[in-house]
Write an enzyme that holds these catalytic residues in place. Structure first.
Site, PDB file in Angstrom:
ATOM      1  N   GLU A  45       0.266   5.129  -3.693  1.00  8.21           N
ATOM      2  CA  GLU A  45      -0.165   4.668  -5.135  1.00  8.21           C
ATOM      3  C   GLU A  45       0.985   4.090  -5.906  1.00  8.21           C
ATOM      4  O   GLU A  45       0.613   2.934  -6.536  1.00  8.21           O
ATOM      5  CB  GLU A  45      -0.716   5.801  -5.738  1.00  8.21           C
ATOM      6  CG  GLU A  45      -1.179   5.456  -6.841  1.00  8.21           C
ATOM      7  CD  GLU A  45      -1.523   6.733  -7.805  1.00  8.21           C
ATOM      8  OE1 GLU A  45      -1.288   6.578  -9.010  1.00  8.21           O
ATOM      9  OE2 GLU A  45      -1.655   7.808  -7.266  1.00  8.21           O
ATOM     10  N   ASP A  49       1.121   0.001  -7.050  1.00 11.70           N
ATOM     11  CA  ASP A  49       1.086  -0.302  -8.460  1.00 11.70           C
ATOM     12  C   ASP A  49       2.054  -1.386  -8.672  1.00 11.70           C
ATOM     13  O   ASP A  49       1.818  -2.186  -9.685  1.00 11.70           O
ATOM     14  CB  ASP A  49       1.051   0.872  -9.299  1.00 11.70           C
ATOM     15  CG  ASP A  49       1.308   0.583 -10.691  1.00 11.70           C
ATOM     16  OD1 ASP A  49       0.457   0.332 -11.326  1.00 11.70           O
ATOM     17  OD2 ASP A  49       2.525   0.793 -11.320  1.00 11.70           O
ATOM     18  N   ASP A 118      -6.531   4.967  -7.945  1.00 13.42           N
ATOM     19  CA  ASP A 118      -5.468   5.532  -7.190  1.00 13.42           C
ATOM     20  C   ASP A 118      -5.317   5.107  -5.866  1.00 13.42           C
ATOM     21  O   ASP A 118      -4.456   4.655  -5.189  1.00 13.42           O
ATOM     22  CB  ASP A 118      -5.125   6.881  -7.470  1.00 13.42           C
ATOM     23  CG  ASP A 118      -4.953   7.175  -8.853  1.00 13.42           C
ATOM     24  OD1 ASP A 118      -4.475   6.310  -9.727  1.00 13.42           O
ATOM     25  OD2 ASP A 118      -4.919   8.420  -9.170  1.00 13.42           O
ATOM     26  N   GLU A 121      -4.872   1.246  -5.024  1.00 11.32           N
ATOM     27  CA  GLU A 121      -3.502   1.033  -5.287  1.00 11.32           C
ATOM     28  C   GLU A 121      -2.679   1.475  -4.051  1.00 11.32           C
ATOM     29  O   GLU A 121      -1.855   0.759  -3.682  1.00 11.32           O
ATOM     30  CB  GLU A 121      -2.819   1.754  -6.485  1.00 11.32           C
ATOM     31  CG  GLU A 121      -3.131   1.221  -7.950  1.00 11.32           C
ATOM     32  CD  GLU A 121      -2.652   1.641  -8.929  1.00 11.32           C
ATOM     33  OE1 GLU A 121      -2.120   1.036  -9.994  1.00 11.32           O
ATOM     34  OE2 GLU A 121      -2.323   3.050  -9.074  1.00 11.32           O
TER      35      GLU A 121
END
Length: 229
Positions: A45, A49, A118, A121
């Site tokens: 994650e 991101d 999440d 990502e």
């Protein structure tokens, strides 16, 4: 088999299937099965991101030639926010493929905005590690282009309840809008609320959240995105 179905949804086949497994493993599953924390999707994650920011930033830089850095940053923030990520995750049905702990499962974790955002990502991070920057870029631009276009056109909103009301009242009418609590699940310290929205008595979008306010916003969001108005 299940992850193979997910690969078809995201239009990417992993060389390293372990990366996909990890991207779809929530920390609650690791705790419950006494697995090391690094086996959850949290590290992926973090990586996803960063690459989502980079890919989105480059695309907005290309599209928004006449605006300054501040406006670029504001637009990117809309595209990469939790709510936008959750919208993409819902479209891909990521929640159905997650490995969750039983407690998280019972409390509606497969539909919780923060969890599926999440995971989205994490999938980006996993694609980057498996196929490189170009593979991640192809995925992000395919799945997030509708979000990017909504942001550029001013159609992304953080307050969906207000936006629903504005749309319904634009012809001068005053429809009756109500948010109805369907049920609550979980202990007092960790409740999940399930609500639906009605317009003049007609049921529209449904939503859930860790507070009634969040559940109402999600019901309004699904009313907007589900074609009810």
């Amino acid at each position: 088999m299940r992850n193979g179905e997910f690969e078809k949804k995201i239009q990417y086949e992993f060389h390293d299937k372990e990366l996909l497994r990890k991207a779809l493993t929530h920390s609650s599953y690791c705790v419950e099965h006494q697995m090391p924390g690094r086996e959850s999707n949290e590290r992926l994650e973090f990586l996803g991101d960063a690459y989502l920011d980079a890919i989105t930033g480059a695309e907005l830089y290309r599209r928004m030639e006449e605006v300054n850095e501040g406006r670029l940053s504001q637009t990117r923030a809309l595209v990469v926010c939790e709510r936008s990520l959750a919208m993409v995750a819902e479209r891909l049905d990521i929640g159905s493929y997650l490995d969750l702990g039983h407690g998280e499962e019972r409390s509606g974790g497969r539909h919780r905005e923060s969890i599926i955002a999440d995971a989205c990502e994490a999938v980006i991070g996993a694609i980057y590690l498996d196929g490189g920057y170009t593979a991640a870029e192809v995925f992000v631009l395919r799945e997030f282009t509708p979000v990017i276009e909504d942001a550029l056109a001013g159609r992304l909103f953080s307050d969906y309840k207000t936006r629903v009301q504005e749309i319904l009242q634009k012809d001068g009418s005053s429809p009756v809008i109500e948010y109805v609590l369907d049920r609550e699940e979980g202990p007092d310290h960790d409740k999940t609320f399930y609500m639906h929205m009605t317009v003049n008595g007609q049921v529209c979008g449904r939503g859930s959240g860790k507070s009634k306010k969040e559940a109402e916003q999600n019901a309004a969001r699904l009313t907007l995105t589900g074609g009810y108005i």
